[in-house]
Design a protein around this motif. Structure first.
Motif, short mmCIF file in Angstrom:
data_model
loop_
_atom_site.label_atom_id
_atom_site.label_comp_id
_atom_site.label_asym_id
_atom_site.label_seq_id
_atom_site.Cartn_x
_atom_site.Cartn_y
_atom_site.Cartn_z
N TYR A 94 28.97 90.14 -21.33
CA TYR A 94 29.51 91.91 -21.75
C TYR A 94 30.45 91.91 -22.04
O TYR A 94 31.48 93.06 -22.27
CB TYR A 94 29.16 92.39 -20.34
CG TYR A 94 27.23 92.56 -20.46
CD1 TYR A 94 26.33 92.66 -21.89
CD2 TYR A 94 26.33 92.22 -18.59
CE1 TYR A 94 25.69 93.05 -21.73
CE2 TYR A 94 24.72 92.26 -19.10
CZ TYR A 94 24.76 92.95 -20.56
OH TYR A 94 23.85 93.52 -20.06
N ASN A 98 31.84 94.75 -24.53
CA ASN A 98 32.63 95.61 -24.48
C ASN A 98 34.19 95.56 -24.42
O ASN A 98 35.07 96.17 -24.85
CB ASN A 98 32.06 96.13 -23.02
CG ASN A 98 31.05 96.61 -22.88
OD1 ASN A 98 30.68 97.65 -23.17
ND2 ASN A 98 29.58 96.03 -22.44
N TRP A 259 33.97 100.09 -16.06
CA TRP A 259 32.99 101.08 -15.75
C TRP A 259 31.80 100.69 -16.86
O TRP A 259 30.33 100.84 -16.46
CB TRP A 259 32.95 102.21 -15.83
CG TRP A 259 32.05 103.03 -16.14
CD1 TRP A 259 30.89 104.04 -14.70
CD2 TRP A 259 31.51 104.04 -16.65
NE1 TRP A 259 30.40 104.71 -14.89
CE2 TRP A 259 31.06 105.34 -16.60
CE3 TRP A 259 31.60 103.88 -18.53
CZ2 TRP A 259 29.90 105.85 -17.11
CZ3 TRP A 259 30.56 104.58 -19.05
CH2 TRP A 259 30.52 105.60 -18.64
N PHE A 260 32.64 100.34 -18.04
CA PHE A 260 31.05 100.14 -19.07
C PHE A 260 30.63 98.65 -18.87
O PHE A 260 28.96 98.81 -18.74
CB PHE A 260 31.80 99.49 -20.75
CG PHE A 260 31.98 101.71 -21.14
CD1 PHE A 260 30.96 101.85 -21.33
CD2 PHE A 260 33.51 101.63 -20.60
CE1 PHE A 260 31.32 102.90 -22.14
CE2 PHE A 260 33.21 102.61 -22.06
CZ PHE A 260 32.08 103.95 -22.01
N TYR A 263 27.99 99.71 -15.46
CA TYR A 263 27.51 100.08 -14.97
C TYR A 263 26.74 100.96 -16.46
O TYR A 263 25.48 101.21 -16.43
CB TYR A 263 28.02 101.26 -14.70
CG TYR A 263 28.56 101.84 -12.92
CD1 TYR A 263 27.77 101.65 -12.79
CD2 TYR A 263 30.07 101.15 -12.90
CE1 TYR A 263 27.98 101.23 -10.85
CE2 TYR A 263 30.02 100.68 -12.04
CZ TYR A 263 29.79 100.59 -11.05
OH TYR A 263 29.54 101.08 -9.34
N VAL A 264 27.74 100.64 -17.17
CA VAL A 264 26.93 100.80 -19.03
C VAL A 264 26.96 99.73 -19.71
O VAL A 264 27.04 100.56 -20.75
CB VAL A 264 26.87 102.24 -19.11
CG1 VAL A 264 26.02 103.19 -18.18
CG2 VAL A 264 28.70 102.71 -19.92
N PRO A 265 26.62 98.38 -19.21
CA PRO A 265 27.02 97.92 -20.63
C PRO A 265 26.27 97.82 -21.74
O PRO A 265 27.20 96.62 -22.92
CB PRO A 265 26.44 96.35 -20.43
CG PRO A 265 25.50 96.82 -19.14
CD PRO A 265 26.16 97.82 -18.61
N ASN A 266 25.00 98.18 -21.89
CA ASN A 266 24.84 97.96 -24.09
C ASN A 266 25.17 100.19 -24.06
O ASN A 266 24.38 99.82 -25.47
CB ASN A 266 23.31 98.01 -23.11
CG ASN A 266 22.95 96.20 -23.72
OD1 ASN A 266 23.39 95.26 -23.43
ND2 ASN A 266 22.32 96.25 -21.78
N TYR A 267 25.65 100.27 -23.70
CA TYR A 267 25.90 102.09 -23.89
C TYR A 267 26.39 101.79 -25.16
O TYR A 267 25.94 102.69 -25.83
CB TYR A 267 26.54 102.69 -22.64
CG TYR A 267 26.71 104.10 -23.09
CD1 TYR A 267 25.33 104.95 -23.21
CD2 TYR A 267 27.69 104.54 -23.98
CE1 TYR A 267 25.75 106.29 -23.71
CE2 TYR A 267 28.22 105.75 -24.60
CZ TYR A 267 26.68 106.90 -24.12
OH TYR A 267 27.11 108.12 -24.28
#
Length: 433
Positions: A94, A98, A259-260, A263-267
């Protein structure tokens, strides 16, 4: 424009080394005593942020490469093994995936800052050229090749689409594509080549970054006013003034990065890339990562394989050309009628080419029946019905030959395959009537 170094090692061994290889003095003059304009704002912190992100990507990439298997049969599973079985493998993956998005975000901000404040002007032309080379190495080569490595659906089809663009080069295009693939389709040689280059190119980027920093220190930094410093009163030492500002900007940037990651690693990714690559199933929408979207929009909007991506994007060119027509017509006001005429002509030309391919390629309709666009089979109003009816009968005969009308085509007896065949048959029957 490096500062006058006052570095004097206290240790006897360091003094001995400094007399023979003054590396300590070089570092001190370049990153401690280096004079920077005192009016720099926080937009200038993104150069340091990019340096740190490059280090993060290289370190995380090296560790990931220790567990990755560059083979079409094992690549996808090796990524899942990293995520599930390797200690903190999920964090490494991740951070790397990211981190690529954060790298591009910082690179775009850094580039637009340079454009806005005129950092490409004399005497910084070489600095700008090296920056463009870095962007091309990062964007076209390293980032794209890394996106292929997970070997999911988007990875495979992105490799197919982008490498096929080289076939538009007159004369040698097909040979270049075959050379890139290592065969006659994207496969194991392609994956191995992309893996090797993706591992190698970051170290080439490090070398160009060194040249970039060197060119910066020769010409000196630009500043928001665009006026060169006239005296020492207009500058401050790089350390501690600029380093503290860079450290604060980096901390804020890392909050967004964390944060990415946590919390939202695949966003910022695409869910289809969690499906193993399948050459027999084309995704409904082949889209790249967000940082390639502007260039993807250009490829879709231009109805030419050499200037855009006609062979890559297929039917979406109709929508792309229509969207360009609407936006330009709305923006240019009085020229709207003329623009509408031009773009409708382009649309009509694309439409005729599409129907010509349909005439000789009924099998393509069989394979893509589920995604057929009704608009592509609708004749233009200023043509007679007879030629189109003949084409429809020709396509219907070829459709029957490939087994779609009898239920023997792609998909067997599954519901999706049945819907595809029924849609294709319904459109053909409607056109015949």
């Amino acid at each position: 424009m490096s500062g006058q170094s006052t570095y004097q090692p206290q240790n006897a061994a360091l003094r001995w080394l400094e007399r023979r290889l003054p590396i300590g003095g070089l570092i001190h003059s370049s990153f401690v005593a280096y004079p920077t304009p005192r009016n720099l704002n926080y937009w200038w912190t993104f150069g340091g942020i990019l340096t740190v992100m490059l280090a993060v990507q290289i370190v995380s990439g090296i560790v990931l490469a220790m567990h990755y298997t560059p083979h079409v049969d094992y690549a996808f599973n090796s990524v899942e093994t990293i995520m599930r079985d390797v200690n903190f493998g999920w964090l490494l993956r991740y951070v790397h995936s990211n981190g690529a998005s954060m790298f591009f975000l910082a690179a775009y901000i850094h580039m637009f800052r340079g454009m806005y404040y005129g950092s490409y002007k004399e005497p910084r032309e070489v600095l700008w050229i090296l920056g463009v080379i870095l962007l091309l190495l990062l964007m076209i080569m390293t980032g794209f090749m890394g996106y292929v490595l997970p070997w999911g659906q988007m990875s495979f089809w992105a490799a197919t689409v982008i490498t096929n663009l080289f076939s538009a080069i007159p004369g040698v295009g097909e040979s270049i594509v075959t050379w890139l693939w290592g065969g006659y389709a994207v496969g194991n040689p392609t994956l191995n080549r992309f893996y090797s280059l993706h591992y190698l190119l970051p170290f080439v980027i490090v070398g160009v970054v060194v040249l970039h920093v060197w060119a910066l220190h020769v010409a000196g930094q630009n500043n928001p006013t665009g006026i060169e410093p006239q005296s020492d009163k207009d500058t401050v030492a790089f350390t501690p003034y600029a380093t503290i500002k860079d450290a604060f900007g980096l901390s804020v940037f890392f909050v967004l990065f964390a944060w990415f990651v946590f919390y939202v690693p695949n966003y910022l990714g695409h869910p289809d890339n969690y499906i193993p690559a399948n050459p027999a199933v084309t995704p409904t929408h082949i889209v790249p990562e967000w940082y390639y979207l502007p260039f993807y929009a250009i490829l879709r909007a231009i109805p030419s394989k050499l200037g855009g991506g006609d062979g890559a994007c297929g039917r979406d060119h109709y929508r792309g050309v229509s969207a360009v027509a609407r936006h330009l017509a709305g923006a240019l006001g009085p020229l709207s009628p003329a623009l509408s005429t031009v773009f409708l002509g382009l649309r009509a030309g694309l439409y005729r080419a599409r129907l010509a391919r349909l005439k000789t390629g009924g099998r393509q309709l069989c394979l893509r029946g589920a995604h057929s666009d009704r608009l592509l089979l609708r004749p233009l109003p200023d043509h007679s019905a007879a030629p189109w009816r003949a084409r429809d009968h020709q396509a219907g005969a070829e459709l029957d030959l490939c087994g779609c009308a009898q239920g023997q085509g792609l998909g067997g007896g599954d519901p999706a395959g049945a819907r595809a065949r029924n849609l294709a048959r319904h459109v053909l029957i409607e056109r015949r009537g």
